[in-house]
Design a protein around this motif. Structure first.
Motif, PDB file in Angstrom:
ATOM      1  N   UNK A 294       0.860  -1.176   0.000  1.00 14.38           N
ATOM      2  CA  UNK A 294       0.000   0.000   0.000  1.00 14.38           C
ATOM      3  C   UNK A 294       0.903   1.235   0.000  1.00 14.38           C
ATOM      4  N   UNK A 295       0.438   2.313  -0.633  1.00 18.95           N
ATOM      5  CA  UNK A 295       1.334   3.471  -0.760  1.00 18.95           C
ATOM      6  C   UNK A 295       1.436   4.310   0.503  1.00 18.95           C
ATOM      7  N   UNK A 296       0.555   4.112   1.450  1.00 12.66           N
ATOM      8  CA  UNK A 296       0.482   5.070   2.558  1.00 12.66           C
ATOM      9  C   UNK A 296       0.134   4.317   3.832  1.00 12.66           C
ATOM     10  N   UNK A 297       0.918   4.548   4.889  1.00 15.95           N
ATOM     11  CA  UNK A 297       0.661   3.836   6.146  1.00 15.95           C
ATOM     12  C   UNK A 297      -0.751   4.106   6.643  1.00 15.95           C
ATOM     13  N   UNK A 298      -1.221   5.334   6.426  1.00 20.15           N
ATOM     14  CA  UNK A 298      -2.543   5.697   6.941  1.00 20.15           C
ATOM     15  C   UNK A 298      -3.638   4.816   6.357  1.00 20.15           C
ATOM     16  N   UNK A 299      -3.348   4.141   5.248  1.00 20.98           N
ATOM     17  CA  UNK A 299      -4.366   3.289   4.632  1.00 20.98           C
ATOM     18  C   UNK A 299      -4.396   1.883   5.220  1.00 20.98           C
ATOM     19  N   UNK A 300      -3.338   1.497   5.950  1.00 19.58           N
ATOM     20  CA  UNK A 300      -3.263   0.101   6.359  1.00 19.58           C
ATOM     21  C   UNK A 300      -4.374  -0.289   7.323  1.00 19.58           C
ATOM     22  N   UNK A 301      -4.725   0.602   8.255  1.00 17.85           N
ATOM     23  CA  UNK A 301      -5.705   0.227   9.275  1.00 17.85           C
ATOM     24  C   UNK A 301      -7.005  -0.239   8.629  1.00 17.85           C
TER      25      UNK A 301
END
Ligand code: ADP
Ligand code: ZN
Length: 731
Positions: free
Chosen positions: A252-259
Motif C-alpha cells: 500500500x502506498x500510505x501507512x494511513x491506509x493500512x488500518x
C-alpha cells in the motif's frame, strides 16, 4: 556445475557484509559448517559484523591469516531467489551490494538468540481506580487489538512508567506472560467470508485466480474506477495463494491506509495478517521478518521495503494504487517498488497484480504492448457512478483578495450541507501560506539551508522548510529590512483555506486533514474514521485524502486550484495532475448518491483539464504516450538523473562540466548528456546541487555505460554523486 550449498568446517566461504566495502570477504566456515546463504557474524578488524555466506571463498589470501566465521545466526539462510533479486536490483539501480543487504536485513535483533520473553496483554480485570496513565495503557492495548508488548515498549507507547503497568497487572487489567520470542501469525482462512461478486468482478477474479494457481510468473494490470471493487477482486487472488500454501504480499502506498485495509482482510479471512512498515513496533517487525522466512506468515501488508523480506515461497504481490509516487524510494537506495515487485516476482515464479484507477503511463504502455495482462472493471459496485465533473472558469469569477473559494463553489457546498451531505475541498498545499513576504521591502522569508521558501504553519506556530524540515518561530520583524509587523502571508495552504471556510460557513463543522496536523498515524486514522461517520460537514485536505479512504457521505469535491500541478517542467506533470484529479474526484459519491466534482481553473481549455472533465481516459493515455514517444522519454526511452551536491558550489559546477565533457562512454551507446544545470532546488541542507540528465534509447546498456562514465572521475571530499535510474522527480 551446480552451486555448492553446504560448506564444512574450515572450508573457505565468501561473505557479503553490510559494511561499505566493494568486495566479498573470505572466512573459514565455523564448527558445524554452514549453508550457502547463511546469516553469519564475522570479525572485521576489531568489530563483529553481520553478513551472508555468498559463495565459496576466493582463496587469494594467505590461508593462515583468514579468520573464522564467529557463529551462524538463528535465521533461515537467504534463499537463492532472494540473492538473485538483490544482485539484479543492485545492478539495475547501480547500488553497492552492502547497501542492498542492509535493505534485506532490516530486522531488529537479527543476531539475538531465540528465547522466551515476558509480554503484557489486555486482561479482563477492571482497575479499582482509573488514572490518566492507566487509561492510556489500556487504550494502547485495545488499539492494537490483542497484541502483546514487552514492558519497555508498552511503557513507551503509553508514555507511562513501568510501575503503572505493574500496578495494572496486580489488578488483573493487564496480563503478564512468557511466550516464545516470535509466534507464527494466526492462520488466514481463504474461505472465511467470500463476497458474492458482480459479473465483471467475478470474471476478473477468476482470471487472477487461474494465474496464481498456475504457479508461474505473470503481471496483470487491474484497472477500474475507485469503488469498482478492485480490492475485492485481488483479495480473491490472495485467497487462491493461501489455498496453494504460498505467501502473498500486498503493498500500500500510505501507512494511513493500512488500518482500514487490515480490517477488511480480517473480515475476509478471519484473522489479521503480518504488517511491515515504519509504524510497526520493533517486536512486531522482528516477528514479521522471521515468520516470513520460516513460513509462519502467509500474508504481509506493507510498505515498499516489504519487497526485501525473506519470503519462503512468495506466490503473489499486489501493488495497490500502483501509480502512486511514494512507491519510488527517493533516499538511499533509489528504487521503484512497482518495478522491483515485477522483478522479485519473476525470480520467485509469482504473480503480480498492479491495481489502480489511474495507472501510470509505464504500466498502461506495458499492458498495451502485451507485456502485462489487463483486466478492467467498468462500473462501480452497486448503484454508485462516477461523479459529474465540471470546470469553474476562474476568469469569470470575481474574488476579493485573499479568498480562493468562488461563489459557484461556495453555493454548491451550501447545497450539500443543507442536504446533510459532506463536501471536500482539495488543495495540495500543507500549512497556512506557502510564502511569507515583507510588505515594506518585498523580502520573502527563505530557509537558511535550502534554496526554498519557508512555509508558515499556524497550527505549529512556526515557519517550516518543506525541503529539510528546519523550523523557526514566526519572526515579528523582517529579517532583511527589520520593519516591525509588516510580514504578510501570500497564497493559501489548507490551514488558511480552513479560515476562509469557517468565515463563509460559520455553522459548519470543518475538518482539516493534512499529514502534519496529526502527531501519529493512529490519531490520523481515528480522525478519518470519525469524519467517515459524519463528524464533519466540510473536509479540507491535501493529497492525503486522495488515497483510497472511504467517505460514504461525501457527495461534492471542490478542487481549489486544478492548475497547480500543471506548472513546472516535470515530465510527468500532466500524468500526475490527471491521476490526482481523477482520484480526488473519485472520493465523491461512493455510496448510493451521485457525486459532483468541481474544478476551479484558469485554463479550462488546457488538454489535461479537458481530458479530466470528459473522462476520456484512453484518449488521454494515447495522447500522452504519443507525446512521450515523440520526445524519446520514458517509457519509450530511458533517463538517468545525476545529482552532484557539495557545500562547495564551485566544486559541483566544475565536476558537472567535466562530466558533460568527458562523455565518451555514453556516446558509445548513443546516449546524450544534458546539463550541468543548477537543480530546481539549488541548495538543500547547505549543499549546492547540480543536475545532469542522461537520455538513452530503451534497449541501450545504460547501467554499464553510466558505471564506466562515472568511474572516470575523482570525487573531491564532501562531494556526493547520486545516480537515479528512471527518475520520477526532478527537484
Ligand atoms: P476499489 O478497490 O476499486 O476502490 P473496493 O474493492 O474498495 O473498490 O470496493 C468499494 C466498496 O464496495 C467497498 O466497500 C467494497 O466492500 C464494496 N464492494 C465491492 N464489491 C463488492 C461485492 N461484490 N460485494 C459486496 N461489496 C462489495
Ligand atoms: Zn531547508
Amino acid at each position: 556445475m551446480t552451486e555448492r550449498s553446504f560448506f564444512d568446517e574450515g572450508d573457505l566461504v565468501a561473505v557479503l557484509t553490510t559494511q561499505p566495502l566493494d568486495r566479498l570477504l573470505d572466512y573459514k566456515a565455523p564448527e558445524g559448517g554452514c549453508f550457502l546463504g547463511a546469516f553469519v557474524e564475522v570479525p572485521l578488524g576489531p568489530r563483529k559484523v553481520i553478513g551472508v555466506v555468498w559463495g565459496p571463498g576466493q582463496g587469494d589470501f594467505d590461508r593462515a591469516k583468514i579468520r573464522s566465521v564467529i557463529r551462524v545466526l538463528d535465521a533461515v539462510p537467504m534463499r537463492e531467489d532472494m540473492r538473485a533479486f538483490l544482485t539484479r536490483t543492485a545492478e539495475y539501480t547501480l547500488t553497492p551490494m552492502p547497501a542492498m543487504l542492509r535493505l534485506a536485513t532490516r530486522s531488529p535483533g537479527l543476531g539475538d538468540p531465540p528465547m522466551m520473553r515476558r509480554v503484557y496483554r489486555l486482561g479482563d480485570g477492571t482497575p479499582d481506580r482509573m488514572t490518566d496513565a492507566r487509561r492510556r495503557v489500556l487504550e494502547v492495548l485495545r488499539d492494537y487489538g490483542g497484541l502483546a508488548f514487552t514492558l519497555g515498549e508498552l511503557a513507551e507507547m503509553a508514555g507511562v512508567t513501568t510501575s503503572v503497568i505493574k500496578g495494572l497487572v496486580k489488578q488483573g487489567a493487564v496480563l503478564e506472560e512468557d511466550t516464545p520470542r516470535d509466534l507464527p501469525y494466526p492462520r488466514l482462512d481463504p474461505d472465511h467470508a467470500a463476497k458474492a461478486l458482480a459479473e465483471d468482478q467475478a470474471a476478473a477474479a477468476e482470471t487472477l485466480r487461474a494465474g496464481v494457481a498456475g504457479g508461474a510468473y505473470g503481471t496483470t494490470l487491474l484497472q477500474g474506477v475507485t469503488g469498482s471493487g478492485k480490492t475485492e477482486v485481488y483479495l480473491e487472488a490472495v485467497a487462491e495463494c493461501l489455498r496453494k500454501g504460498r505467501q502473498a504480499l500486498v503493498l500500500l502506498p500510505e501507512i494511513a491506509l493500512t488500518a482500514e485495509f487490515l480490517t477488511r482482510v480480517e473480515a475476509r479471512f478471519g484473522a489479521r495478517p503480518a504488517e511491515w512498515h515504519s509504524g510497526v513496533t520493533l517486536t512486531e517487525r522482528r516477528r514479521c521478518w522471521r515468520m516470513v522466512g520460516e513460513g509462519g506468515a502467509s500474508l504481509v501488508v506493507g510498505a515498499r521495503s516489504a519487497l526485501y523480506l525473506p519470503f519462503r515461497d512468495l506466490g503473489l504481490i499486489v501493488v495497490d494504487e500502483e501509480h502512486d509516487t511514494s512507491y519510488k524510494q527517493e533516499d538511499g537506495v533509489l528504487y521503484s517498488a512497482r518495478d522491483m515487485a515485477v522483478l522479485r516476482a519473476s525470480f520467485a515464479s509469482a504473480q503480480v497484480v498492479l491495481a489502480s484507477a489511474t495507472p501510470s503511463l509505464e504500466s498502461w504502455v506495458n499492458a498495451e504492448a502485451g507485456k502485462y495482462a489487463k483486466l478492467t472493471l467498468t462500473s462501480r459496485f452497486g448503484e454508485a457512478i462516477l461523479p459529474e465533473m465540471r470546470a469553474i472558469d476562474m476568469r469569470s469569477e470575481t474574488l476579493p483578495s485573499n479568498r480562493w473559494i468562488s461563489e459557484t463553489l461556495a453555493g454548491a457546498v451550501r447545497q450539500r450541507m443543507e442536504a446533510g451531505e459532506q463536501a471536500l475541498l482539495f488543495l495540495n498545499r500543507r500549512g497556512y501560506a506557502p510564502v511569507t513576504i515583507c510588505r515594506a521591502c518585498g523580502h520573502q522569508i527563505g530557509c537558511d539551508h535550502c534554496d526554498a521558501r519557508m512555509v508558515e504553519h499556524r497550527f505549529l506556530k512556526r515557519l517550516v522548510c518543506h525541503q529539510c524540515g528546519e523550523t523557526k518561530p514566526m519572526p515579528t520583524e523582517c529579517p532583511s529590512c527589520h520593519a516591525e509587523d509588516r510580514l504578510a502571508p501570500v497564497g493559501p495552504g489548507v490551514e488558511r483555506l480552513g479560515e476562509e471556510v469557517t468565515a463563509l460557513f460559520p455553522e459548519a463543522r470543518v475538518a482539516v486533514l493534512s499529514s502534519d496536523l496529526f502527531g501519529s498515524a493512529r490519531a490520523l486514522k481515528a480522525q478519518i474514521e470519525e469524519i467517515a461517520k459524519g463528524a464533519a460537514d466540510i473536509i479540507i485536505g491535501t493529497q492525503l485524502v486522495a488515497k483510497g479512504h472511504n467517505f460514504p457521505l461525501l457527495t461534492l469535491v471542490g478542487v481549489i486550484d486544478a492548475d497547480l500541478g500543471l506548472q513546472g517542467s516535470d515530465l510527468r506533470a500532466a500524468e500526475r495532475t490527471f491521476q490526482l484529479m481523477r482520484q480526488v474526484a473519485g472520493r465523491a459519491g461512493r455510496a448510493e448518491k451521485r457525486g459532483e466534482a468541481l474544478l476551479q481553473t484558469f485554463q479550462p481549455e488546457h488538454p489535461v483539464i479537458k481530458a479530466i472533465l470528459s473522462g476520456d481516459e484512453e484518449g488521454f493515455w494515447r495522447a500522452e504516450a504519443a507525446e512521450r514517444r515523440h520526445a524519446g522519454v520514458p517509457p519509450f526511452g530511458r533517463l538517468a538523473g545525476i545529482v552532484l551536491s557539495s557545500p562547495d558550489v564551485q566544486a559541483v559546477f566544475d565536476l558537472g562540466a567535466e562530466m558533460a565533457r568527458r562523455d565518451a562512454p555514453l556516446r558509445r551507446i548513443g546516449a546524450q548528456v544534458f546539463g550541468p544545470a543548477p537543480a530546481p532546488i539549488a541548495r538543500i541542507r547547505g549543499r549546492h546541487r547540480v543536475r545532469l540528465l542522461v537520455k538513452a534509447e530503451k534497449t541501450a546498456p545504460l547501467q554499464a555505460a553510466l558505471t564506466e562514465w562515472a568511474g572516470q572521475f575523482r570525487l573531491p571530499a564532501n562531494l556526493r554523486l547520486q545516480i537515479d535510474i528512471d527518475p520520477q522527480s526532478f527537484y
